[in-house]
Design an enzyme around this catalytic site. Structure first.
Site, PDB file in Angstrom:
ATOM      1  N   LYS A   1      42.260  35.478  43.946  1.00 53.09           N
ATOM      2  CA  LYS A   1      41.167  36.373  44.354  1.00 53.09           C
ATOM      3  C   LYS A   1      41.239  36.505  45.871  1.00 53.09           C
ATOM      4  O   LYS A   1      40.935  35.565  46.599  1.00 53.09           O
ATOM      5  CB  LYS A   1      39.801  35.838  43.940  1.00 53.09           C
TER       6      LYS A   1
ATOM      7  N   ARG B   1      30.320  45.340  34.595  1.00 55.58           N
ATOM      8  CA  ARG B   1      30.480  43.940  34.953  1.00 55.58           C
ATOM      9  C   ARG B   1      30.257  43.118  33.690  1.00 55.58           C
ATOM     10  O   ARG B   1      29.157  43.086  33.142  1.00 55.58           O
ATOM     11  CB  ARG B   1      29.474  43.529  36.028  1.00 55.58           C
TER      12      ARG B   1
END
Length: 505
Positions: free
Chosen positions: A214, A369
């Site tokens: 990430k 999401r």
């Protein structure tokens, strides 16, 4: 349709916290709108304008409305208001200030007091009616009698909820089924949910996962069709002119058409990530200067005429490897728990935020999401809305310092305050806040400048505790500023539920 019907629906929505009641009120006015009125009505109820920016801010609108007597009875139609807004958007050049004032005076002078308030909020971008795009999307689905998932998908792929509403009301699910990914038109990005740990995410998702770095970069979406390339931010802002090096790389890929999802990152000479602000600074300038952005891709949504949104991630990753393997974010497929933990440690050692753990069987849920993508960071972080700032004292005298922080209300209401912090603020950030915050000022008192909910800041914290001090019933523990997030709007800030989820079990 009378404009007053839209204003009344907005007032009804603002007056309730019930999502069900909001949807019902919005659906009723959307259903009642004529075919030509649907697009502006849906845009306005979402708090936006079809025309984008009008070049008329608080100062201009406030000066115009001051001294204007409101109309006694509503006479304005949706068509008349829309036409006036079109004229405002199209007014430029010599004499434009006078022409804009004349249009505003004519529009606001025919509006009732309630209509004037609505128009001022709409034109200045300060309409607070508790109807975020998600609630209006639900209302469009109800008004048209179409499944919500079908409306949501069409809106995400088209990038236009007003246009989706027109199609839903005129042709229903059949017409919406014709909406698809269009190369060179931005697609709302899929988003991730936070996870407590690598082991927790693996337990939730199972062995069929990809674990990837990430990065502490800025989200980009790269489209190429032949020699034409466009690059979008996570908010679908076109930044093609600002990133010529990414455009050049895209043109070298071995394909005729492609849509890639990824991150852009400014690196040091040693290959480590530069501060996030250095990456974001490139997005507002057509000049690269000394900062060169390096793209890292993690998904492929389209390749050579084939849309891949509905394919499992494993198929999309194979396509990504084939077309841009050298530009992939470091990732492991189906790792053991020990391998996943080692990859997480390697990401942190390289200066990155952590890892993303993704379900290899999942489709690309544009604009959503969910649990299929989970992010694991070393510490808790939240993206919160700056509600205000207090004037500092001592060495910070004359500077706006202590921040008031709010979490997003998922029902569409005002952000909910969850804490304050002055920690983590460098001298440079203090100077920036003191210059920038007054541009977003809502009101002030002797100690505090209160802001319109427009600025998002990333906060690092040790946790959350129950508290009666703030309206949300929780307070942040040892909160400190990491960075501001100019790439995010208040509608993308973390919700009060996300804050409460960090409470000790």
């Amino acid at each position: 349709m009378l404009f007053a019907e839209v204003v009344a629906a907005s007032a009804e929505v603002a007056g309730t916290r019930s999502r069900t009641a909001k949807i019902a009120a919005l659906a009723a006015v959307i259903r009642a709108a004529g075919p030509a009125d649907v697009r502006p009505v849906v845009a306005w109820l979402s708090g936006g304008l079809l025309q984008g920016r009008l070049g008329a801010g608080w100062r201009t609108v406030g000066r115009t409305v001051d001294g204007l007597e409101p109309a006694d009875e509503p006479t304005l139609t949706v068509e008349e208001v829309s036409r006036a807004l079109d004229e405002l958007a199209g007014t430029s050049g010599a004499g434009s200030v006078a022409r804009r004032d004349a249009v505003l005076t004519g529009l606001l002078g025919h509006a009732t007091a309630a209509e004037q308030r609505f128009l001022v909020g709409l034109i200045t971008g300060e309409l607070r009616q508790g109807a975020l795009a998600g609630v209006v999307t639900d209302a469009v689905a109800r008004a048209a009698g179409v499944p919500l998932d079908v409306v949501r998908r069409a809106a995400m792929l088209s990038g236009s909820l007003p246009g989706t509403a027109v199609a839903a009301l005129s042709g229903g699910a059949v017409e919406l089924a014709g909406f698809g990914l269009e190369v060179l038109r931005g697609v709302s990005p899929m988003l991730a949910s936070p996870a407590e740990s690598v082991d927790g995410a693996l337990a939730d998702l199972g062995p069929e996962v990809s674990v990837e770095f990430k990065l502490d970069g800025a989200r980009i979406q790269v489209h190429r069709l032949g020699e034409e390339v466009r690059v979008y931010t996570r908010t679908l802002r076109d930044i093609t002119a600002s990133v010529p090096e990414i455009v050049a790389l895209a043109r070298e890929l071995p394909c005729s058409s492609v849509v890639l999802d990824g991150e852009s990152l400014a690196l040091t000479d040693a290959g480590r990530p530069r501060p996030f602000q250095e990456t974001m600074s490139r997005f507002g300038s057509a000049e690269s200067g000394e900062t060169v952005l390096r793209p890292y891709f993690f998904d492929c949504l389209h390749l050579d005429g084939r849309d891949l949104l509905d394919e499992p991630l494993s198929v999309r990753v194979d396509a990504l490897q084939a077309v841009a393997g050298e530009l992939r974010i470091p990732a492991l497929a189906r790792p053991t728990p020990d391998e996943a933990a080692a990859h997480y440690a390697a990401a942190l050692a390289a200066g990155h935020e952590g890892v993303m753990i993704k379900d290899l069987t999942s489709p690309y849920a544009a604009g959503r999401r969910g649990r299929a993508w989970q992010k694991v960071k070393q510490v808790h972080t939240l993206d919160l809305v700056v509600l205000g700032a207090e004037w500092g004292y001592g060495r910070r005298t004359g500077m706006l310092s202590n921040l008031h922080l709010g979490a997003r209300d998922p029902g569409g209401g005002d952000p909910i305050m969850v804490g304050k912090t002055f920690k983590g603020l460098t001298d440079a950030l203090l100077r920036w806040q003191t210059e920038e915050f007054p541009l977003h000022e809502r009101e002030r008192d002797e100690h505090t400048v209160f802001l319109r909910p427009e600025i998002v800041v990333e906060i690092e914290l040790d946790g959350v505790q129950v508290s009666r001090r703030y309206p949300g019933g929780v307070a942040l523990r040892f909160a400190r500023v990491l960075r501001y997030r100019p790439d995010k709007s208040a509608a993308e800030a973390d919700t009060i539920e996300a804050v409460r989820s960090l409470l000790p079990e």
